[in-house]
Design an enzyme around this catalytic site. Structure first.
Site, short mmCIF file in Angstrom:
data_model
loop_
_atom_site.label_atom_id
_atom_site.label_comp_id
_atom_site.label_asym_id
_atom_site.label_seq_id
_atom_site.Cartn_x
_atom_site.Cartn_y
_atom_site.Cartn_z
N HIS B 254 52.82 41.16 43.16
CA HIS B 254 53.08 39.92 42.42
C HIS B 254 54.27 40.19 41.49
O HIS B 254 54.51 39.49 40.59
CB HIS B 254 52.05 39.62 41.54
CG HIS B 254 50.79 39.33 42.25
ND1 HIS B 254 50.41 37.90 42.65
CD2 HIS B 254 49.65 39.96 42.85
CE1 HIS B 254 49.41 38.03 43.38
NE2 HIS B 254 48.77 39.21 43.48
N ASP B 318 46.38 43.96 41.67
CA ASP B 318 45.83 43.56 42.78
C ASP B 318 46.76 43.04 43.92
O ASP B 318 47.96 42.82 43.69
CB ASP B 318 45.01 42.36 42.43
CG ASP B 318 46.03 41.23 41.78
OD1 ASP B 318 46.96 41.54 41.07
OD2 ASP B 318 45.81 39.96 41.80
N GLU B 319 46.25 42.61 44.93
CA GLU B 319 46.75 42.06 46.11
C GLU B 319 48.19 42.90 46.80
O GLU B 319 49.05 42.08 46.85
CB GLU B 319 47.05 40.93 46.15
CG GLU B 319 45.49 40.02 45.79
CD GLU B 319 45.89 38.79 45.91
OE1 GLU B 319 44.91 38.01 46.36
OE2 GLU B 319 46.60 38.16 45.08
N ASN B 320 48.27 44.12 46.77
CA ASN B 320 49.61 44.68 46.93
C ASN B 320 49.27 45.04 48.48
O ASN B 320 48.52 46.25 48.61
CB ASN B 320 49.69 46.00 46.24
CG ASN B 320 51.12 46.80 46.92
OD1 ASN B 320 51.91 46.12 47.44
ND2 ASN B 320 51.23 48.10 46.18
#
Lengths: 677, 677
Positions: B254, B318-320
Site C-alpha cells: 500500500h 496487509d495485502e502485500n
C-alpha cells in the site's frame, strides 16, 4: 433625429435582450455583457483543462474544484481529474490564460473574458483571480437535456462595479469554527465576493489566541477561539479563493472580553468583569487616558497584524456610550487637560493614537462610522453602518465620508441579521442619484454584508447568510442598472440550492431542527407551517419573553424558519395576480395553497407534542381554520355572519407573534378575503 | 431443587424486566444494570451541575456540551451554562464526583454509577472518562411529556465488556477534513467508543505533513493532508472525549504514495510512481532489503510518533502480494542469504526491524493479521481482519492470536464499507462459545469498525458509518447476552436521529444528493425510491461498468441510498407478519406501502430528467407496476395469466442492479405474491 431614434431603438433592444437572457441563464452576479452563439460545449469524459499563466496555485485549485463540482453535478466520469500540462500537440478543451497573480489589493483586476463554442472554451483574464471568477461563471452556465450536460455557447465580458465586496461574520457573540468559515468562504467565492471581514472580539468573547497576552483567549473565550495556526490556514484558504481577510478588534467599547482578562485596562477603577452572556450595548470600555492601554494594543496588534497580510485593519470603534468615562473623575480631568470637550473628542484622541500604531505596522485603519470626527486623518477608512433610517442625510455616512475625502464602504442596508427580505437589500443602491465627482466616486470602495451573531449558531448561520448575501453580491458586482427584482428572485432560486454544492447547510439543517423539535416524528406538518412563518425581524425576537443568552437554545421553531418564506412568497404572488385579474388559473394557484394549509392542522396534531411544539398549536389551528374559511368563500359557499366574525377574529390572533415567529401570509389572507367577498 | 428453581425464576425475571426496560429506555450501548424508582427529575431553568474531582478539563468540557445539548433538545433556557463551583451551602442538582483523570491507556476504568431521583442526580466514577460516559447515558435517558422534559428515576451501574472499542477511518482513498473527523469523534463518544484508528497513508495519498520528508505531503497528497498542528488538535480533541488516537502508516505494501515521493525506496529498480487513482490491491512495495528504507522509516516515525501520545502504533502490513519482490533479483538474493524462504518470511524480517524502531520510540506495534508469523515478537498486537469467511478456523485470527499469546483486536465482521445490514454486524460476537483461559480472554482487547473510503466522500461518509457503528459499539461495550435484534433495531432508530445533534450528516445529506440529482425539483418521487434501494454490496458497485476513480462523482443515486433501507425493512416485517397470520391489520400495513409505490412512478415522471436520473426510469416504472399488480391481487381482483406473466418478468428485471443499486424488496414481493395468489 432618425439617428437618435435608432440609438434609442438599440438601447431598448439591448435592454430587452438582456432581460430575455436573464430568463435563460441563472447567473449571479449578472455579468457586464453576454452574447449568444447557439452552440453547445458538451461535457463528456474527455474534457480537459489547461492553464497558461504564472504562479498557478490559485488557478490549479480553482480547476480541481471546478472539475469535482462539474463531475458531481453532471455525473460524468471525467478522465482527467486535474489540469493537464500545456502541450504543443494537444489542446485542452477548456483553455485558461492569464497574465499575472493578483496581489489581493483593491487595485487588483478581477475582469475576465469567456468564450464558449462547440469544441472549445477559452477563459482569458489579466489575473489569476479574474480566471477563477470566470470558472464560477462557467459552473453557473452548466445546463442539461435528458441525455447530456453542456455549456451553452456564449461570450461573456465581465468586471466588477465595486472593488470591495465583503461579508462580515461576528464570531464573538457565537463562536463559529473553522469549517463554518471555510464553507462560507467557498460560497462567497461562488458569487465573486472578495473580502472576508472577521469580527474577532466583542463583549461576548475574544476569539483569537494571543501569545503575548494569553489571558485573552484563556479567560475570555470559554475555550472557543482560533489558534494562530488556524488563522493562517483561513487566510491562506481565502487567498486561494481570491478573498482578502480583514480582522476586526473592536475597541474602545465592546471590550468586556478584553477586560475580563485585563480589568486594569478598563475605565471603571477597581472593577472586575465577566464574559457577557446577553446581547446588547454594554458599558465596559478601555480607558483611553492610560498609557498601558496603548502599550497593550501596540503589543497585541504587533503580534496579530503579521497573521493578516492585508493592508487594512478594522478597529471597530462603534457604540461607545461613554458611561464609564463619564463616571470616572480621572478621565474627566484628562479631557479638560487635553481640551477634549466631548467623549467623541476623547475617542478621536484614542483613534488617532491607534492610527499611528497601525501605521507603524503598515496597516490602514478601518472603523465603523462613529470614528469620522473632524480630526480623524483621511487615511482612515469609514465603514458606514448608519444611514437615512438613523436620521442622517441621503446616502448616510457613506456619501458624507466620500465627500469629506475618506475612502469608505457601505454596510447600511446590508444588515442581514435584521432578518428582512432580500428585496430590501437588493434595492439598496449605494450611490443612487447623488452627484459625485470622479474622485468622490472612486473613494466609495464597495460594501459589506454584516452577519452579527447574537441569534445564530453554527447550525443556523448559513440559513441567515444565504441566499440573501448572493443578491447583495450582485448589487456590488453588477452594473447599476441590473435591478429587476422578479428576475433576481428567479435566478436566486437556482443559486440558492447550488450553494449546497460548496457545503452551505441552509436547506439541509431545517430538517435537522424540525426532527429535533418533533422527536423524529413525521415533520411534514411542521414543514408546511415553517414555509409561511418568518422569525421576528429587527431584533424583536426576544422582546417581552425570556431574554436570549449566548447559550440559550437556538433549535426552536423560529430557528427552522427563514426570511422570504417560500410559500408566503408564492401566496403573495397568487393573490396579487388574482386581484389584478380574477380568472380561474389564478384562483387555482390560491386554492392549492389554501388546501394544503386547511389540511395541515391534522398533520400537526398527529405529532406527539413536546414543550417546544405545544406553543404552535394555536397558530396551526387558526391557520387551518382560516384557510378552510377562504376555501369555502372561493367556492362561493354561503357563509354566515358568525363565520365571517370568527374568521376576522382568527386573523387578529394570527397577526400576533407566536413562539418568536410571525405568520407572514396574514395580510394577503385579508386581501384575498376582500377580493372574494 | 427449590433453590435452583428460585434462581432460575430470578434469572428469568431479570431477563424479562431487562427486556421490558429496553422498550422504555433508548439506551445504546445498553448498560450493565438498570433499576427503576418511578421518580422524575424535571429539567428546568434552575438546573445546575457541579464537579468534584481533579484535572477537570474533560469533565468541564463534558458538562458544557451536556448543557448545550440538553438545552437545544428541550428548549429550556437553563440559567447556568457552565458547571457551577462546589459550595458548602448550595448543592447543585446534578452532582458529578470522580477520583482521578484517566491516562488514556487500556487499563483505564470507564465504569460509572448513575442515580436519578426527583430532586437530585448523582454521577460517580473512578475516572473523568467514566464520568463523561455517564453524561452520555444521562442524555440518552432524557424524555418528555407534552409539558416538560425530564430524566426518569433510575439507578444505573455500567462498565464496558471490552477495553478497545474503535473506529478506523481511511483518509487516504478519500481525504476527510478535520471537521469530518471531529464530528465523528463526537458521535463515537456519544456511544462510548474509545479508540480512533487513523489510516493515514495508502496508495491513494499520504495525508500527514512531514517536516523531515516534505515530499511526502507535497507530492503525494494532492494538497489534501493534515498539518502537524491539525493532528495535535485532533489528538487533543479526542483526548477530551476520552478517545485514544492510533495512527496507521501502512507498510511495506500500500506504498504507492510514499514511492511517488521517494521512488528510490521501492522494490522495482528505476521505477517511478504516480498517486493511485483507482481502488484495489497494487504492487508498489517498499524494498525491505534496503537499509535506506529503515533509515527513512525510523526518521519518519521519530518525527511523527510524538504527535500521538498513545503507546500503540499501527504499521498496516496487509495485502502485500510480493510481485515486485519476486521480480527483483537483488531481493531474491537477499532472501537466500538471510534464510528467508518465503515473502512472508521476508515481511516478518521487515516487521521485526520495525518493531525495534518502534520500541525505541516507546511504541507497541499493531498490524493487520498478516503480521502474525512464527517469529513475530509477542509484544505486537494482531489486528484480526480475516475470519471464517476467509477460510480460517472458527474465531479466525482473533482466537488464534489470543491462544498464541498476542494481544488482539477484531475487525472481521465489522467491515462497514461492505454495505451489509447492521444485523450482521450486531451478531458478530467476538468470542462466541470458544473456550479460553482467563489469560487468553484478557488478550482479546476488543474490536474496531473499519471505514475504508474507496466509495465515500465527506458528503456521504457519515451515512456509511452511522448508525450501524452504534450497534457495533454496543456489541463491544455491553454484556454478551445483549443480543435481541428487534430491540436493538428499535433503540437504534432513536439513537440514529440523535446523532444529528452532534453534527452527523447522514440524514440531512440525502436530500442534498437528491436535490442535486433532480436540479432542485420536487424530490419526493426519488425519496420513496431511495427508501427501497440499497447501494450494491461487498465491493460490487463498480463491476462491469465505469471503474470509479478517487475523483469520480459520488453524488449519484446510489450515494443517496443506504444499507437497511427504511421502507424495505418495514415491508419485510409486514410481509412476514402477514404470511404468519394473514389478518386485515397486517394486510393494511402492506397495502399502505404498495399504494405509495404504485403511485410513485407518476411523481418520478414529473421530474425533468437528467442523465443522472434517466437510468432509474425502468426501475421506477417496474416498481410501480409490480406494486399495482400486488395491490390488485390483495384486493382479490381477477388477474389474467398475462398479468401474472408480466409481473414475474418485471420481478426478474427488478432483481438486476440498476445504476449501482439493488431494489431490496424484490424477494418480499415474490413472497407476498405466493401468499396472496
Amino acid at each position: 433625429m432618425t439617428r437618435l431614434l435608432a440609438i434609442l431603438y438599440l438601447i431598448t433592444l439591448n435592454c430587452f435582450s438582456q432581460s430575455n437572457l436573464m430568463e435563460t441563464y441563472n447567473l449571479m452576479p449578472w455579468p457586464k455583457s453576454i452574447q449568444e452563439n447557439n452552440q453547445r460545449f458538451i461535457i463528456d469524459e474527455n474534457l480537459t483543462v489547461s492553464i497558461d499563466g504564472k504562479n498557478q496555485k490559485r488557478v490549479q485549485h480553482g480547476v480541481t474544484s471546478f472539475l469535482r463540482r462539474l463531475s458531481n453535478r453532471s455525473g460524468v466520469f471525467i478522465n482527467e481529474g486535474f489540469a493537464v500540462p500545456l502541450s504543443n500537440n494537444q489542446q485542452a478543451s477548456i483553455q485558461i490564460t492569464y497574465k499575472k497573480s493578483a496581489e489581493l489589493i483593491i487595485q487588483d483586476d478581477e475582469s475576465y473574458q469567456l468564450d464558449i463554442n462547440s469544441n472549445k472554451v477559452t477563459l482569458v483574464a489579466n489575473t489569476d483571480v479574474g480566471a477563477i471568477r470566470g470558472l464560477e461563471t462557467l459552473l453557473q452556465l452548466l445546463t442539461n437535456t435528458n441525455s447530456e450536460y453542456y455549456l451553452p455557447g456564449v461570450s461573456i465580458s465581465d468586471a466588477p462595479r465595486f472593488v470591495w465586496r465583503g461579508l462580515m461574520i461576528d464570531v464573538s457573540r457565537h463562536f463559529h469554527p473553522i469549517d463554518v468559515i471555510k464553507r462560507n468562504l467557498d460560497a462567497m467565492a461562488s458569487v465573486k465576493m472578495n473580502v472576508f471581514h472577521w469580527h474577532l472580539t466583542d463583549d461576548q468573547g475574544f476569539r483569537i489566541e494571543s501569545k503575548t497576552y494569553p489571558k485573552l483567549h484563556e479567560l475570555a473565550s470559554d475555550r472557543l477561539y482560533y489558534t494562530q495556526e488556524q488563522i493562517k490556514d483561513i487566510v491562506e484558504y481565502a487567498s486561494i479563493l481570491g478573498i482578502r481577510v480583514i480582522p476586526e478588534f473592536d475597541v474602545p467599547g465592546h471590550a468586556t472580553a478584553i477586560l475580563t482578562a485585563y480589568p486594569e485596562l478598563g475605565s471603571k477603577p477597581g472593577a472586575t468583569y465577566k464574559i457577557e452572556r446577553y446581547a446588547g450595548v454594554f458599558d465596559p470600555t478601555l480607558d483611553p487616558t492610560k498609557e498601558d492601554v496603548y502599550v497593550f494594543l501596540e503589543n497585541l496588534f504587533t503580534e496579530i497584524a503579521p497573521l493578516f497580510p492585508d493592508s487594512y485593519f478594522h478597529i471597530g470603534g462603534d457604540e461607545n456610550e461613554g458611561k464609564h468615562w463619564d463616571a470616572n473623575e480621572h478621565i474627566q480631568q484628562f479631557k479638560k487637560e487635553h481640551n477634549l470637550a466631548t467623549n467623541h473628542d476623547l475617542q478621536t484622541y484614542f483613534n488617532i493614537r491607534l492610527e499611528k500604531i497601525l501605521k507603524k505596522l503598515d496597516k490602514k485603519l478601518v472603523g465603523w462610522d462613529e470614528i469620522m470626527t473632524p480630526n480623524m486623518p483621511k487615511t482612515a477608512i469609514i465603514h458606514s453602518w448608519r444611514g437615512e433610517h438613523e436620521g442622517l442625510a441621503k446616502g448616510g455616512t457613506l456619501i458624507e465620508a466620500a465627500k469629506k475625502g475618506y475612502n469608505t464602504i457601505l454596510s447600511n442596508g446590508f444588515y442581514i441579521d435584521r432578518m428582512e427580505s432580500v428585496v430590501k437589500h437588493y434595492q439598496t443602491e449605494p450611490i443612487g442619484d447623488v452627484q459625485l465627482t470622479e474622485d468622490e466616486r472612486n473613494r466609495i470602495l464597495g460594501g459589506e454584508v454584516t452577519m452579527w451573531s447574537e441569534l445564530v449558531t453554527p447550525l443556523t448561520i448559513d440559513s441567515r447568510i444565504w441566499p440573501r448575501t448572493a443578491a447583495i453580491a450582485e448589487r456590488l458586482w453588477s452594473q447599476k442598472d441590473i435591478t429587476d427584482v422578479d428576475k433576481m428572485l428567479k435566478r436566486l432560486e437556482v443559486i440558492n440550492y447550488r450553494l449546497e454544492e460548496v457545503g452551505i447547510t441552509h436547506i439541509r439543517n431545517k430538517g435537522v431542527i424540525l426532527r429535533n423539535l418533533s422527536n423524529n416524528q413525521d415533520i411534514s406538518g411542521l414543514e408546511i407551517l415553517s414555509n409561511v412563518c418568518e422569525p421576528l425581524k429587527i431584533y424583536s425576537r426576544n422582546e417581552g419573553g425570556t431574554e436570549y443568552k449566548t447559550y440559550s437554545p437556538f433549535t426552536l421553531f423560529a430557528d427552522a424558519c427563514n426570511v422570504d418564506a417560500n410559500d408566503a412568497l408564492k401566496f403573495k404572488k397568487a393573490v396579487t395576480n388574482y386581484t389584478e385579474s380574477p380568472n380561474e388559473a389564478h384562483k387555482s394557484d390560491i386554492i392549492t395553497l389554501l388546501e394544503a394549509w386547511s389540511k395541515n392542522h391534522k398533520a400537526f396534531q398527529k405529532i406527539d407534542k413536546s414543550p417546544k411544539i405545544a406553543p404552535l398549536e394555536s397558530l396551526s389551528f387558526n391557520l387551518s381554520e382560516s384557510a378552510k374559511f377562504l376555501l369555502k368563500l372561493s367556492q362561493k359557499e354561503k357563509l354566515s355572519k358568525n363565520d365571517i366574525k370568527s374568521f376576522k377574529s382568527r386573523i387578529e390572533t394570527l397577526k400576533q407573534p407566536f413562539a418568536d415567529v410571525e405568520l407572514v401570509i396574514v395580510n394577503d389572507m385579508e386581501k384575498l378575503f376582500e377580493a372574494l367577498k
